[in-house]
Scaffold this active site. Sequence first.
Site, PDB file in Angstrom:
ATOM      1  N   GLN A 187      12.668  -4.276 -17.528  1.00 41.80           N
ATOM      2  CA  GLN A 187      13.163  -4.428 -18.898  1.00 41.80           C
ATOM      3  C   GLN A 187      12.035  -4.771 -19.869  1.00 41.80           C
ATOM      4  OE1 GLN A 187      14.058  -6.170 -16.216  1.00 41.80           O
ATOM      5  NE2 GLN A 187      14.251  -8.360 -16.618  1.00 41.80           N
ATOM      6  N   GLN A 255      -6.176 -11.390   0.990  1.00 41.16           N
ATOM      7  CA  GLN A 255      -5.352 -10.315   0.435  1.00 41.16           C
ATOM      8  C   GLN A 255      -3.938 -10.366   0.988  1.00 41.16           C
ATOM      9  OE1 GLN A 255      -5.999  -8.007  -2.089  1.00 41.16           O
ATOM     10  NE2 GLN A 255      -7.582  -9.560  -2.290  1.00 41.16           N
ATOM     11  N   HIS A 258      -1.098 -12.319  -0.802  1.00 40.37           N
ATOM     12  CA  HIS A 258      -0.512 -11.856  -2.064  1.00 40.37           C
ATOM     13  C   HIS A 258       0.946 -11.447  -1.898  1.00 40.37           C
ATOM     14  CE1 HIS A 258      -3.533 -11.742  -5.217  1.00 40.37           C
ATOM     15  NE2 HIS A 258      -4.428 -11.296  -4.368  1.00 40.37           N
ATOM     16  N   GLU A 323      -8.704  -0.567  -2.434  1.00 37.35           N
ATOM     17  CA  GLU A 323      -8.833  -1.269  -3.707  1.00 37.35           C
ATOM     18  C   GLU A 323     -10.075  -2.171  -3.682  1.00 37.35           C
ATOM     19  OE1 GLU A 323      -6.183  -4.386  -6.428  1.00 37.35           O
ATOM     20  OE2 GLU A 323      -5.736  -4.110  -4.293  1.00 37.35           O
ATOM     21  N   HIS A 324     -10.183  -2.996  -2.660  1.00 29.54           N
ATOM     22  CA  HIS A 324     -11.332  -3.877  -2.467  1.00 29.54           C
ATOM     23  C   HIS A 324     -12.033  -3.498  -1.163  1.00 29.54           C
ATOM     24  CE1 HIS A 324      -8.205  -6.348  -4.550  1.00 29.54           C
ATOM     25  NE2 HIS A 324      -9.210  -6.617  -5.349  1.00 29.54           N
ATOM     26  N   ASP A 357     -11.863 -11.455  -8.142  1.00 29.06           N
ATOM     27  CA  ASP A 357     -10.551 -11.720  -8.725  1.00 29.06           C
ATOM     28  C   ASP A 357     -10.641 -12.610  -9.953  1.00 29.06           C
ATOM     29  OD1 ASP A 357      -8.876 -10.213  -7.200  1.00 29.06           O
ATOM     30  OD2 ASP A 357      -8.120 -11.849  -5.960  1.00 29.06           O
ATOM     31  N   HIS A 416      -6.116  33.756 -35.214  1.00 28.64           N
ATOM     32  CA  HIS A 416      -7.326  33.031 -34.857  1.00 28.64           C
ATOM     33  C   HIS A 416      -8.553  33.862 -35.240  1.00 28.64           C
ATOM     34  CE1 HIS A 416      -4.800  30.347 -32.569  1.00 28.64           C
ATOM     35  NE2 HIS A 416      -5.839  29.662 -32.088  1.00 28.64           N
TER      36      HIS A 416
END
Length: 459
Positions: A187, A255, A258, A323-324, A357, A416
């Site tokens: 939302q 990691q 998380h 990602e890492h 981070d 053109h």
Amino acid sequence: MRRVVLAPNEQFTNAHLKRPSAFNPQALEAATEIIANVRENGDAALRDYTQRFDGVAVDAFRVPQSDIDAAREKIDPTTAKALEQAAAQIREFHERQLQQSWFSVREDGALVGAKVSPLDSVGIYVPGGRALYPSTVLMNALPASVAGVERIACVTPPSKDGSVDAAILEACRLSGVTEVYTVGGAQAIAALAYGTESIAPVAKITGPGNAYVAAAKKIVSGDVGIDMIAGPSEVCVVADDTADPSLVAIDLMAQAEHDPLAACYLVTFSEGYANEVERMIKVHMASSTRAEITAASLADQGLVVVCDTLDQAFRAVNIIAPEHLELHIHHAIDSLGAVKNAGAIFLGEWTPEAVGDYAAGPNHTLPTGGTAKYASPLSVDDFIKKSSVIQYSPQALGRDADIVMAIARHEGLWAHARSVELRKELLGESDKFNVAGSGILDVAAQALDPDASAGGADE
């Protein structure tokens, strides 16, 4: 952790990886319904969803500026100082990414270039739920602020008492956020994309979130810009026999804690070493305050890849495209050239992913789910747009006219070709058309900034 032992010369493939799909079909369906409701009913829909999903009755979504100004006094001095120091280093890094408008003039007088402009407005999503993330504010708002974005709106789920974490508010103050709203989930993405009575729409939305937030960003993409579809966090650690198993274990756990869906990959060179890392994970787990989440991530999403050679290991890394990426190997920097796909690369045992981070400076909003094969970390570039600038002289048009007409006629675009042909005929009828004189770069620079000159533009 699941284990794959590669034979000599065997290729690691996506079949070994078994990475789940980036999107949850149920989340996409739910987010579609939520977005339609917010577009139709505005604040009333936001209040209903905030009550339903967060258990909070919200009257006014915007956080008063007085609450933001007072936030620093509500957090401990150590955290306040840490946020301030991290913000300074993140800002300094991103200031090096700033681009300037530029122009170049050909010998025939044609001017070409690019006008670089900041976006007018940006919306930043900051997750709530399992943890609070003031660092997400710093990493998303500071590049926008450096780029020159005038309106930076932050949305974040409210706490059970309807408030926003004081550290998040302090990070907003440090980062140049201009508005903060207590709304989260799909939302919030809908409100940023299409606007409600309380929240004006923005040009682009950045920031990570859960599956519903990711689905919502996918749905609104195209109506507004987005940074990326952020999936669960990932780390890949390459460790040889010089690496400390205790450090490797804790970096994998950093990691895993998380999210139960976070993916952790260990690429190493013997099963004995892998066994020792897993033993150290058990040792560290006894002290973890997030042991349940960590254990679930490692059990369900963890993968050990045992390789025969360093070359085979880096081929596996580039398939994973993490990602890492941490390189716990001898002379790690010597292997930097072997890495083709990674969001952020951490070299050596003294560089845990945690410094990236929070404090090092480079952005921690990174491509996940293998998208590092084509995507980059969030940067100042994500908060600017570029407009091409073209000004032809009569001589330049005369030189290029035949090229343009030939291609246009091949494509069947009569007008053109004719738009150039008419100008060519005018050139043939008059000798009053002169090549643009010297100083055109200064004129162009003055048009962009009355106080500027064309210094630095190509002569």
